[in-house]
Design a protein around this motif. Sequence first.
Motif, mmCIF file in Angstrom:
data_model
loop_
_atom_site.group_PDB
_atom_site.id
_atom_site.type_symbol
_atom_site.label_atom_id
_atom_site.label_comp_id
_atom_site.label_asym_id
_atom_site.label_seq_id
_atom_site.Cartn_x
_atom_site.Cartn_y
_atom_site.Cartn_z
ATOM 1 N N TYR A 73 0.958 -1.353 -0.059
ATOM 2 C CA TYR A 73 0.084 -0.073 0.097
ATOM 3 C C TYR A 73 0.605 1.170 0.113
ATOM 4 O O TYR A 73 1.922 1.324 0.508
ATOM 5 N N ALA A 74 0.277 2.237 -0.524
ATOM 6 C CA ALA A 74 1.003 3.649 -0.453
ATOM 7 C C ALA A 74 0.305 4.174 0.874
ATOM 8 O O ALA A 74 -0.975 3.789 1.358
ATOM 9 N N ALA A 75 1.053 5.254 1.493
ATOM 10 C CA ALA A 75 0.344 5.641 2.763
ATOM 11 C C ALA A 75 -0.625 6.852 2.469
ATOM 12 O O ALA A 75 -1.408 6.997 3.380
ATOM 13 N N CYS A 76 -0.919 7.065 1.217
ATOM 14 C CA CYS A 76 -2.007 7.845 0.730
ATOM 15 C C CYS A 76 -2.404 7.944 -0.624
ATOM 16 O O CYS A 76 -1.498 7.218 -1.385
ATOM 17 N N HIS A 77 -3.333 8.267 -1.026
ATOM 18 C CA HIS A 77 -4.048 8.182 -2.464
ATOM 19 C C HIS A 77 -3.425 9.106 -3.449
ATOM 20 O O HIS A 77 -3.761 9.139 -4.444
ATOM 21 N N VAL A 78 -2.798 10.152 -2.767
ATOM 22 C CA VAL A 78 -2.004 10.992 -3.556
ATOM 23 C C VAL A 78 -0.422 11.207 -3.208
ATOM 24 O O VAL A 78 -0.101 10.687 -2.238
ATOM 25 N N ASN A 79 0.383 11.851 -4.240
ATOM 26 C CA ASN A 79 1.513 11.660 -4.201
ATOM 27 C C ASN A 79 2.386 12.319 -3.014
ATOM 28 O O ASN A 79 3.315 11.485 -2.418
ATOM 29 N N SER A 80 2.050 13.594 -2.546
ATOM 30 C CA SER A 80 3.200 14.177 -1.661
ATOM 31 C C SER A 80 3.251 13.505 -0.234
ATOM 32 O O SER A 80 4.187 13.094 0.362
ATOM 33 N N PRO A 81 1.841 13.149 0.122
ATOM 34 C CA PRO A 81 2.056 12.552 1.639
ATOM 35 C C PRO A 81 2.704 11.080 1.558
ATOM 36 O O PRO A 81 3.269 10.613 2.501
ATOM 37 N N SER A 82 2.173 10.382 0.460
ATOM 38 C CA SER A 82 3.208 9.116 0.058
ATOM 39 C C SER A 82 4.836 9.307 0.406
ATOM 40 O O SER A 82 5.381 8.299 0.801
ATOM 41 N N ARG A 83 5.297 9.991 -0.368
ATOM 42 C CA ARG A 83 6.663 10.319 -0.512
ATOM 43 C C ARG A 83 7.366 10.743 0.804
ATOM 44 O O ARG A 83 8.422 10.324 1.216
ATOM 45 N N ALA A 84 6.612 11.772 1.452
ATOM 46 C CA ALA A 84 6.876 12.041 2.719
ATOM 47 C C ALA A 84 6.951 10.945 3.735
ATOM 48 O O ALA A 84 7.806 10.789 4.674
ATOM 49 N N SER A 85 5.931 10.054 3.524
ATOM 50 C CA SER A 85 6.248 8.925 4.350
ATOM 51 C C SER A 85 7.194 7.842 4.162
ATOM 52 O O SER A 85 7.995 7.225 4.993
ATOM 53 N N ILE A 86 7.629 7.775 2.774
ATOM 54 C CA ILE A 86 8.808 6.975 2.396
ATOM 55 C C ILE A 86 9.992 7.672 3.098
ATOM 56 O O ILE A 86 10.918 6.859 3.796
ATOM 57 N N LEU A 87 10.262 8.857 3.313
ATOM 58 C CA LEU A 87 11.148 9.090 3.686
ATOM 59 C C LEU A 87 11.448 9.467 5.129
ATOM 60 O O LEU A 87 12.527 9.176 5.810
ATOM 61 N N THR A 88 10.555 9.524 5.705
ATOM 62 C CA THR A 88 10.359 9.618 7.164
ATOM 63 C C THR A 88 10.133 8.474 8.061
ATOM 64 O O THR A 88 10.500 8.358 9.273
ATOM 65 N N GLY A 89 9.440 7.260 7.563
ATOM 66 C CA GLY A 89 8.821 6.496 8.267
ATOM 67 C C GLY A 89 7.770 6.809 8.950
ATOM 68 O O GLY A 89 7.266 6.109 9.943
ATOM 69 N N LYS A 90 6.941 7.969 8.752
ATOM 70 C CA LYS A 90 5.754 8.334 9.224
ATOM 71 C C LYS A 90 4.650 8.214 8.602
ATOM 72 O O LYS A 90 4.585 8.423 7.384
ATOM 73 N N TYR A 91 3.268 8.176 9.282
ATOM 74 C CA TYR A 91 2.050 8.238 8.590
ATOM 75 C C TYR A 91 2.175 9.647 8.097
ATOM 76 O O TYR A 91 2.453 10.377 8.925
#
Length: 408
Positions: A73-91
């Motif tokens: 799963y992606a952390a969000c259904h749009v891009n910026s939150p998903s990428r921030a999540s990859i970088l930080t390990g945070k929801y």
Amino acid sequence: MNRRLFLSSAAVALLGAGLLQCKAQKKVRPMNVVFFLVDDLGWSDIGCYGSRFYETPNIDNFAKESVRFTSAYAACHVNSPSRASILTGKYPASLNLTDWLPGRRDFPFQKLLNVPVSRHLPYDGTTIAKELQGQSYVLEGDGDDDSIDRKDVQSHEGYRIFPDRTVKIKQLQDNVEFAAMVESMDESFGRALEELKVLGIDDRTIVIFYSDNGGMSAANFYDPNRVIRENELDKAYSTSNLPLRGGKGWLYEGGIRVPLIIKWPGKGLRNVICDVPVTGPDFFPTILDMSGIQMKPWVKSDGVSFAPLLRGETKIDRDAIFWHFPHYSNHGMQSPGGAVRCGDYKLLEYYENNTVQLFNLKNDKEERHDLASSEPEMANKLREMLHNRRKQVNAKTMELNPEYKVVK
């Protein structure tokens, strides 16, 4: 048309793709890491995930050497939150970065106001890039932030919002322009893999292939009055996510379930399918784990390392995965809401009217059969889990819109 297909530093502009290469050491040579992130690539847009229209021979062959996740799963259904999540390990809710940047404005048709979001990662936080740099890794690659608006549809009437914000959803993978872009992406991925062989480092390089959200199957109706003309359809729709429901901008599986394939030379399994759910925040602890780096005690992640799954274990220590989207989606005019997946069950909650939907994804990954009425105990349990999670991370909630007007 352009495409956000690149190898890029994970520290640049929230772009989660990167080549992380370790400086040479005399005794131990830690694994290199290539993170290949694709924008708006749907779960079924790849041959090995079921597409019969798009051609992805390089990715399909790569999957035969790797572990392919079918419930990633992606952390969000749009891009910026998903990428921030990859970088930080945070929801995204933990970061208060829950919408694409800079985000959409409010409209009078909204009963609720969009939650203001942070425009940057926490200054006092850390990223996977910083953690790796602190362990003798250097970052290589380049990135861009070109956006893309690509789409198609096969029906020929009323390309606009219907009553109750109902929209058309693309049902077929038949957009030849998008197919060409998928083919180009596959060729780029193949060239990256070939370069690793030329450099003689493919046997000590972890390669991760991932998408930041589901495919674009509904038009970008940022304004409910927008009308899409016949000659603009290819710019308004792209792909079909069937058999999954919905697409980018939706909390249904089509918006958040994405392709994920990982090759871990020497330690990971080959040509194996894993159906254990994993998500964006998991990459932070997983990459550290695969790199042999212990997470610092003061560094906290919402994710769980799924490295054991790559070695053949069948579960990880996690109860549930969460989503929180306190915004109106541009894509398909979806209502603000949240979701939780726990075991085989998934619950969606809609913030406008406080209703829920419950699905058993093991038996119904298409999300056709709402079980909220027939299994109220499970629905209440998951709803309570979702509410408790929002409290734990101090998730921002929506307020009533004083300018609200009923759209006729």
